[in-house]
Write a protein that holds these residues in place. Structure first.
Motif, short mmCIF file in Angstrom:
data_model
loop_
_atom_site.label_atom_id
_atom_site.label_comp_id
_atom_site.label_asym_id
_atom_site.label_seq_id
_atom_site.Cartn_x
_atom_site.Cartn_y
_atom_site.Cartn_z
N LEU A 15 0.83 -1.20 0.00
CA LEU A 15 0.00 0.00 0.00
C LEU A 15 0.87 1.26 0.00
CD1 LEU A 15 -3.34 0.52 1.55
CD2 LEU A 15 -1.63 2.19 2.18
N TRP A 16 1.86 1.33 0.90
CA TRP A 16 2.66 2.55 1.02
C TRP A 16 3.59 2.78 -0.16
CZ3 TRP A 16 0.87 6.23 3.65
CH2 TRP A 16 0.08 5.97 4.75
N VAL A 17 4.15 1.71 -0.72
CA VAL A 17 5.01 1.86 -1.89
C VAL A 17 4.20 2.42 -3.06
CG1 VAL A 17 6.25 0.54 -3.67
CG2 VAL A 17 6.74 0.14 -1.24
N CYS A 18 3.01 1.90 -3.24
CA CYS A 18 2.19 2.38 -4.36
C CYS A 18 1.57 3.75 -4.07
CB CYS A 18 1.14 1.33 -4.73
SG CYS A 18 1.95 -0.09 -5.52
N ALA A 19 1.39 4.09 -2.81
CA ALA A 19 0.96 5.45 -2.47
C ALA A 19 2.06 6.45 -2.86
CB ALA A 19 0.62 5.56 -0.99
N LEU A 20 3.31 6.08 -2.61
CA LEU A 20 4.44 6.92 -3.04
C LEU A 20 4.43 7.08 -4.55
CD1 LEU A 20 7.14 8.41 -2.64
CD2 LEU A 20 8.26 6.16 -2.64
N LEU A 21 4.23 5.98 -5.27
CA LEU A 21 4.17 6.05 -6.73
C LEU A 21 3.00 6.92 -7.20
CD1 LEU A 21 5.05 2.38 -7.70
CD2 LEU A 21 6.38 4.44 -8.22
N GLY A 22 1.86 6.81 -6.54
CA GLY A 22 0.70 7.61 -6.91
C GLY A 22 0.94 9.09 -6.69
N THR A 85 -1.48 -7.27 -4.53
CA THR A 85 -2.02 -6.48 -5.64
C THR A 85 -3.18 -5.59 -5.21
OG1 THR A 85 -1.35 -8.26 -7.13
CG2 THR A 85 -2.86 -6.62 -8.01
N ALA A 86 -4.07 -6.13 -4.41
CA ALA A 86 -5.23 -5.34 -3.98
C ALA A 86 -4.79 -4.12 -3.16
CB ALA A 86 -6.18 -6.21 -3.16
N HIS A 87 -3.82 -4.32 -2.28
CA HIS A 87 -3.32 -3.20 -1.47
C HIS A 87 -2.53 -2.22 -2.34
CE1 HIS A 87 -4.29 -6.01 1.77
NE2 HIS A 87 -4.45 -4.93 2.51
N ALA A 88 -1.84 -2.73 -3.35
CA ALA A 88 -1.08 -1.87 -4.25
C ALA A 88 -2.01 -0.92 -5.01
CB ALA A 88 -0.27 -2.72 -5.23
N TRP A 89 -3.11 -1.43 -5.53
CA TRP A 89 -4.07 -0.57 -6.23
C TRP A 89 -4.66 0.47 -5.29
CZ3 TRP A 89 -4.31 0.37 -11.10
CH2 TRP A 89 -3.93 -0.59 -12.03
N ALA A 90 -4.98 0.04 -4.09
CA ALA A 90 -5.52 0.97 -3.10
C ALA A 90 -4.51 2.08 -2.82
CB ALA A 90 -5.87 0.23 -1.81
N GLY A 91 -3.26 1.71 -2.61
CA GLY A 91 -2.22 2.69 -2.35
C GLY A 91 -2.02 3.66 -3.48
N LEU A 92 -2.07 3.15 -4.72
CA LEU A 92 -1.91 4.03 -5.88
C LEU A 92 -2.97 5.13 -5.88
CD1 LEU A 92 -0.40 4.55 -8.58
CD2 LEU A 92 -2.23 3.21 -9.66
N PHE A 93 -4.22 4.75 -5.69
CA PHE A 93 -5.30 5.75 -5.69
C PHE A 93 -5.22 6.68 -4.49
CE2 PHE A 93 -7.07 3.08 -8.97
CZ PHE A 93 -7.68 4.00 -9.80
N GLY A 95 -2.46 7.63 -3.05
CA GLY A 95 -1.36 8.55 -3.37
C GLY A 95 -1.77 9.60 -4.39
N LEU A 96 -2.47 9.18 -5.43
CA LEU A 96 -2.95 10.13 -6.45
C LEU A 96 -3.84 11.18 -5.81
CD1 LEU A 96 -3.91 7.59 -9.28
CD2 LEU A 96 -2.04 9.25 -9.39
N GLY A 97 -4.84 10.72 -5.08
CA GLY A 97 -5.78 11.64 -4.45
C GLY A 97 -5.17 12.46 -3.34
N GLY A 98 -4.28 11.84 -2.57
CA GLY A 98 -3.63 12.54 -1.48
C GLY A 98 -2.80 13.72 -1.97
N PHE A 99 -2.02 13.50 -3.03
CA PHE A 99 -1.25 14.61 -3.58
C PHE A 99 -2.17 15.71 -4.10
CE2 PHE A 99 0.53 17.11 -6.94
CZ PHE A 99 1.74 17.54 -6.39
N GLN A 100 -3.17 15.31 -4.86
CA GLN A 100 -4.10 16.27 -5.46
C GLN A 100 -4.79 17.13 -4.40
OE1 GLN A 100 -4.36 16.50 -8.73
NE2 GLN A 100 -6.20 17.69 -9.08
N LEU A 101 -5.29 16.49 -3.36
CA LEU A 101 -6.00 17.22 -2.32
C LEU A 101 -5.05 18.07 -1.47
CD1 LEU A 101 -8.95 17.54 -1.66
CD2 LEU A 101 -8.70 15.78 0.07
#
Length: 149
Positions: A15-22, A85-93, A95-101
């Protein structure tokens, strides 16, 4: 850690790795589209255009470091067969939304380092910008709940 087929999955790390990527990916979209192509703003607009350009370069550097580090950590998860994989997708979104907001609320409204665009009514832009961030975060939250089940 959850066990599946004898493999050690790392849901939290996935989750956290993909949040960074997002977050780094959304920073790249912001930098490329809004700073460079549309030239609506710089990361820091409260000084000279030269300082604004330097601030864009620093944002670009941070985003690239985030992407390189994120992909290295992601590759490590894959190599270890530890990616959830499920946690990775969650983290990606998330991260995307977290940066945007964060950008829309903290950078635009609280710190006022820049606005989305100048010389226009900001309300529709703010609603679209922050609404997109909230939507991405909501998708990430739903995916996180589903991944934990």
């Amino acid at each position: 850690m959850e066990k599946s087929s004898g493999l050690q999955h790392r849901p939290g790390r996935s989750l956290w790795v993909c949040a960074l990527l997002g977050a780094a990916g959304m920073a790249a979209v912001d930098e490329i589209v809004f700073h460079q192509i549309l030239a609506w703003h710089h990361f820091y607009d409260r000084s000279t255009p030269s300082v604004g350009l330097i601030s864009d370069g620093l944002l670009h550097t941070a985003e690239l470091v985030g992407l390189v580090a994120g992909f290295a950590l992601f590759a490590d998860l894959l190599r270890r067969r530890a990616l959830s994989t499920a946690h990775a997708w969650a983290g990606l979104f998330l991260g995307l939304g977290g940066f945007q907001l964060f950008d829309g609320i903290v950078d635009h409204k609280l710190l006022r380092v820049h606005q989305i665009r100048y010389g226009v009514d900001l309300l529709p832009y703010d609603l679209a910008w922050n609404g997109a961030g909230l939507l991405l975060l909501a998708v990430g939250a739903v995916l996180t709940v589903r991944a934990r089940r």
